[in-house]
Write a protein that holds these residues in place. Sequence first.
Motif, PDB file in Angstrom:
ATOM      1  N   GLU A 139       0.773  -1.120  -0.107  1.00 24.74           N
ATOM      2  CA  GLU A 139      -0.281  -0.275   0.425  1.00 24.74           C
ATOM      3  C   GLU A 139       0.617   1.302   0.173  1.00 24.74           C
ATOM      4  OE1 GLU A 139      -2.881   0.017   3.964  1.00 24.74           O
ATOM      5  OE2 GLU A 139      -2.993  -1.657   2.820  1.00 24.74           O
ATOM      6  N   ALA A 140       0.485   2.287  -0.266  1.00 25.80           N
ATOM      7  CA  ALA A 140       0.720   4.053   0.043  1.00 25.80           C
ATOM      8  C   ALA A 140       0.128   4.346   0.718  1.00 25.80           C
ATOM      9  CB  ALA A 140       0.662   4.451  -1.365  1.00 25.80           C
ATOM     10  N   ARG A 141       0.801   5.164   1.859  1.00 27.87           N
ATOM     11  CA  ARG A 141       0.204   5.315   2.950  1.00 27.87           C
ATOM     12  C   ARG A 141       1.290   6.802   3.068  1.00 27.87           C
ATOM     13  NH1 ARG A 141      -2.358   1.414   7.205  1.00 27.87           N
ATOM     14  NH2 ARG A 141      -3.542   0.900   6.094  1.00 27.87           N
ATOM     15  N   ASN A 142       0.256   7.640   3.933  1.00 26.43           N
ATOM     16  CA  ASN A 142       1.038   8.790   3.862  1.00 26.43           C
ATOM     17  C   ASN A 142       1.778   9.224   5.625  1.00 26.43           C
ATOM     18  OD1 ASN A 142       1.492  11.581   5.866  1.00 26.43           O
ATOM     19  ND2 ASN A 142       0.362  12.442   3.374  1.00 26.43           N
ATOM     20  N   TRP A 143       3.219   8.916   5.691  1.00 25.87           N
ATOM     21  CA  TRP A 143       3.930   8.593   6.902  1.00 25.87           C
ATOM     22  C   TRP A 143       2.854   9.593   7.910  1.00 25.87           C
ATOM     23  CZ3 TRP A 143       7.493   5.720   9.385  1.00 25.87           C
ATOM     24  CH2 TRP A 143       7.517   6.360  10.246  1.00 25.87           C
ATOM     25  N   MET A 183      10.620  12.241  10.368  1.00 27.46           N
ATOM     26  CA  MET A 183       9.532  13.245   9.900  1.00 27.46           C
ATOM     27  C   MET A 183      10.235  14.119   9.716  1.00 27.46           C
ATOM     28  SD  MET A 183       6.329  14.108  10.455  1.00 27.46           S
ATOM     29  CE  MET A 183       6.162  13.466  12.003  1.00 27.46           C
ATOM     30  N   LYS A 184      11.533  14.268   9.123  1.00 25.08           N
ATOM     31  CA  LYS A 184      12.384  14.747   8.419  1.00 25.08           C
ATOM     32  C   LYS A 184      12.287  14.840   7.297  1.00 25.08           C
ATOM     33  CE  LYS A 184      15.866  16.346  12.181  1.00 25.08           C
ATOM     34  NZ  LYS A 184      17.499  15.632  12.637  1.00 25.08           N
ATOM     35  N   ILE A 185      12.963  13.149   7.292  1.00 29.26           N
ATOM     36  CA  ILE A 185      12.182  12.100   5.557  1.00 29.26           C
ATOM     37  C   ILE A 185      10.947  12.927   5.256  1.00 29.26           C
ATOM     38  CG2 ILE A 185      12.312  10.149   4.062  1.00 29.26           C
ATOM     39  CD1 ILE A 185      14.307   9.348   6.471  1.00 29.26           C
ATOM     40  N   ALA A 186       9.833  13.074   6.178  1.00 30.54           N
ATOM     41  CA  ALA A 186       8.516  12.816   5.691  1.00 30.54           C
ATOM     42  C   ALA A 186       7.817  14.282   5.602  1.00 30.54           C
ATOM     43  CB  ALA A 186       7.331  12.849   6.676  1.00 30.54           C
ATOM     44  N   MET A 191       4.426  10.436   1.379  1.00 30.03           N
ATOM     45  CA  MET A 191       4.157   8.343   0.582  1.00 30.03           C
ATOM     46  C   MET A 191       5.208   7.757   0.981  1.00 30.03           C
ATOM     47  SD  MET A 191       1.139   9.777   0.412  1.00 30.03           S
ATOM     48  CE  MET A 191       0.386   7.951   0.239  1.00 30.03           C
ATOM     49  N   ILE A 192       4.633   6.905   2.161  1.00 28.97           N
ATOM     50  CA  ILE A 192       6.154   4.935   2.600  1.00 28.97           C
ATOM     51  C   ILE A 192       4.955   4.396   1.795  1.00 28.97           C
ATOM     52  CG2 ILE A 192       4.986   5.402   4.598  1.00 28.97           C
ATOM     53  CD1 ILE A 192       7.290   4.570   5.897  1.00 28.97           C
ATOM     54  N   GLY A 193       5.376   3.114   1.570  1.00 30.81           N
ATOM     55  CA  GLY A 193       5.532   1.845   0.892  1.00 30.81           C
ATOM     56  C   GLY A 193       5.135   1.336   2.161  1.00 30.81           C
ATOM     57  N   ALA A 234       8.608  22.232  12.578  1.00 31.10           N
ATOM     58  CA  ALA A 234       7.178  22.889  11.868  1.00 31.10           C
ATOM     59  C   ALA A 234       7.729  23.610  11.048  1.00 31.10           C
ATOM     60  CB  ALA A 234       5.955  22.521  13.090  1.00 31.10           C
ATOM     61  N   GLN A 235       8.527  24.832  11.676  1.00 31.99           N
ATOM     62  CA  GLN A 235       8.965  26.084  11.466  1.00 31.99           C
ATOM     63  C   GLN A 235       9.622  25.700   9.906  1.00 31.99           C
ATOM     64  OE1 GLN A 235      10.710  27.084  14.008  1.00 31.99           O
ATOM     65  NE2 GLN A 235       9.253  27.659  15.583  1.00 31.99           N
ATOM     66  N   LEU A 236      10.030  25.106   9.491  1.00 26.74           N
ATOM     67  CA  LEU A 236      10.134  24.477   7.549  1.00 26.74           C
ATOM     68  C   LEU A 236       9.975  25.223   7.062  1.00 26.74           C
ATOM     69  CD1 LEU A 236      12.597  21.667   8.404  1.00 26.74           C
ATOM     70  CD2 LEU A 236      13.484  24.017   8.410  1.00 26.74           C
ATOM     71  N   PRO A 237      10.179  25.880   5.791  1.00 28.93           N
ATOM     72  CA  PRO A 237       9.069  26.146   5.147  1.00 28.93           C
ATOM     73  C   PRO A 237       9.036  25.393   3.454  1.00 28.93           C
ATOM     74  CG  PRO A 237      11.795  26.728   4.218  1.00 28.93           C
ATOM     75  CD  PRO A 237      11.117  26.424   5.805  1.00 28.93           C
ATOM     76  N   GLN A 238       9.142  24.064   4.142  1.00 33.53           N
ATOM     77  CA  GLN A 238       9.039  22.949   2.726  1.00 33.53           C
ATOM     78  C   GLN A 238       7.978  21.674   4.069  1.00 33.53           C
ATOM     79  OE1 GLN A 238      11.596  23.261   4.306  1.00 33.53           O
ATOM     80  NE2 GLN A 238      13.311  21.620   3.868  1.00 33.53           N
ATOM     81  N   CYS A 239       7.287  22.463   5.230  1.00 28.25           N
ATOM     82  CA  CYS A 239       6.674  21.230   6.208  1.00 28.25           C
ATOM     83  C   CYS A 239       5.702  21.675   5.882  1.00 28.25           C
ATOM     84  CB  CYS A 239       6.929  21.993   7.475  1.00 28.25           C
ATOM     85  SG  CYS A 239       5.851  21.347   8.800  1.00 28.25           S
ATOM     86  N   THR A 240       4.523  20.252   5.700  1.00 25.98           N
ATOM     87  CA  THR A 240       3.583  20.495   5.102  1.00 25.98           C
ATOM     88  C   THR A 240       2.114  20.804   6.210  1.00 25.98           C
ATOM     89  OG1 THR A 240       3.544  18.174   6.190  1.00 25.98           O
ATOM     90  CG2 THR A 240       3.950  18.716   3.365  1.00 25.98           C
ATOM     91  N   GLU A 241       0.586  20.898   5.895  1.00 23.86           N
ATOM     92  CA  GLU A 241      -0.060  21.461   6.735  1.00 23.86           C
ATOM     93  C   GLU A 241      -0.126  19.767   7.918  1.00 23.86           C
ATOM     94  OE1 GLU A 241      -4.878  22.681   7.389  1.00 23.86           O
ATOM     95  OE2 GLU A 241      -4.056  21.381   5.181  1.00 23.86           O
ATOM     96  N   TYR A 242       0.050  19.237   7.035  1.00 20.72           N
ATOM     97  CA  TYR A 242      -0.575  17.620   8.410  1.00 20.72           C
ATOM     98  C   TYR A 242       0.898  17.625   9.436  1.00 20.72           C
ATOM     99  CZ  TYR A 242      -2.968  15.538   3.974  1.00 20.72           C
ATOM    100  OH  TYR A 242      -4.172  15.998   3.058  1.00 20.72           O
ATOM    101  N   VAL A 243       2.349  17.708   8.866  1.00 23.65           N
ATOM    102  CA  VAL A 243       3.042  17.661  10.859  1.00 23.65           C
ATOM    103  C   VAL A 243       2.873  18.904  10.888  1.00 23.65           C
ATOM    104  CG1 VAL A 243       5.764  18.144  10.432  1.00 23.65           C
ATOM    105  CG2 VAL A 243       5.085  17.171   8.171  1.00 23.65           C
ATOM    106  N   ARG A 244       2.846  20.865  10.363  1.00 21.94           N
ATOM    107  CA  ARG A 244       2.562  21.308  11.705  1.00 21.94           C
ATOM    108  C   ARG A 244       1.458  20.851  12.908  1.00 21.94           C
ATOM    109  NH1 ARG A 244       3.170  24.470   6.878  1.00 21.94           N
ATOM    110  NH2 ARG A 244       4.783  25.789   7.202  1.00 21.94           N
ATOM    111  N   LEU A 245       0.078  20.222  12.025  1.00 27.78           N
ATOM    112  CA  LEU A 245      -0.890  19.248  12.622  1.00 27.78           C
ATOM    113  C   LEU A 245      -0.651  17.993  13.654  1.00 27.78           C
ATOM    114  CD1 LEU A 245      -3.986  19.620  10.821  1.00 27.78           C
ATOM    115  CD2 LEU A 245      -3.723  20.486  11.867  1.00 27.78           C
ATOM    116  N   TYR A 246      -0.033  17.928  13.483  1.00 29.99           N
ATOM    117  CA  TYR A 246       1.026  16.915  13.700  1.00 29.99           C
ATOM    118  C   TYR A 246       1.530  17.234  15.145  1.00 29.99           C
ATOM    119  CZ  TYR A 246       3.381  12.192  14.906  1.00 29.99           C
ATOM    120  OH  TYR A 246       3.568  11.023  16.090  1.00 29.99           O
TER     121      TYR A 246
END
Length: 330
Positions: A139-143, A183-186, A191-193, A234-246
């Motif tokens: 499967e493909a899942r969001n880390w 999370m740095k990789i995510a 997406m992770i297998g 969470a402050q990194l510019p490439q950080c997604t909304e999902y990581v900030r919520l986490y």
Amino acid sequence: MKYSVIIPAYNAEKFIQTTLQSVYHQTFKDFEIIVVNDGSSDSTADILSRQSDKRLRVIHQNNSGVSVARNRAIAEAKGEYLAFLDADDVWSKDHLALAHLFFSRHPDFVWYCSAFASASEITEDMIKTVPNRANVPFEARNWVLEIAETYACANVVVLRSVIHEKKLFPEGVKMCEDTIAFMKIAIRHPMIGYLNSRTMWYRKHAGSTCHNYWRSREQQNMESLYLSHFQKIAQLPQCTEYVRLYAIRASLFSWWKRIRSMSMLPWIEEMKERQIIHGIILTWWLICCAYVSDILCKAAGKPFRIRYNYIDKIIKHKAASQRKQLSKLP
């Protein structure tokens, strides 16, 4: 060389041989094993010196913590992929074979993990006997949305070339350091297998880091350090909304636990150790104070818990929505 198996070891004399046997028994053979003996004071070093497998490399260092040990092993690794394993956990014999099958079919993915189970007792049969996984789909899942709360470090395999940091694992953090590292990789590769079939056993025992951490007095300091690393991510510019919520959810949960821990229980235990508690009247008075304190702490912590539950529902809703859009991988 295809895989580098990364094993940090500290006072692992009871389990390291079984862990290594689970690697030796792998049906996929193209790998090296790097064990970093992190200043063990027991017979771990002696056990490692008696190993005869030529694929094993042992690195000895002064006790510096699991993050330093893993970072050292990553720096020494020669494999295309890094397969993480802890010194008290074990793999099924097809763990690497299934990882290799996934990456062969899906070279666009940079990491992979499988399901795992916890066990107090791990036997040879658990290592050698595996189910028929011929029809188990990947499967493909969001880390961040689906895996970060339900994984163990020892079931993750990562393409080494995507690790750009010299110190992927945060040094000085004694708990959840792997969550920060992955999370740095995510944030670059969300997406992770995933294989929804157990290929790893996480050993539960009184001496484990996780077991001791939740009972130690330095928990709040460790949580503060853990959360500070997360806030930086969470402050990194490439950080997604999902990581900030986490990150927000982790912070809210930490504050809720801190407020709840302010009840009478910690200092009642301390007074017992100092033998201050004497007599029925004083005992009943302390019980009443503890009861009132518990009520007040619950009330004070409730706003944090409510906010936490709200963020948690958002994350689960986003995960469910994304799950409907993803299809099974061959």
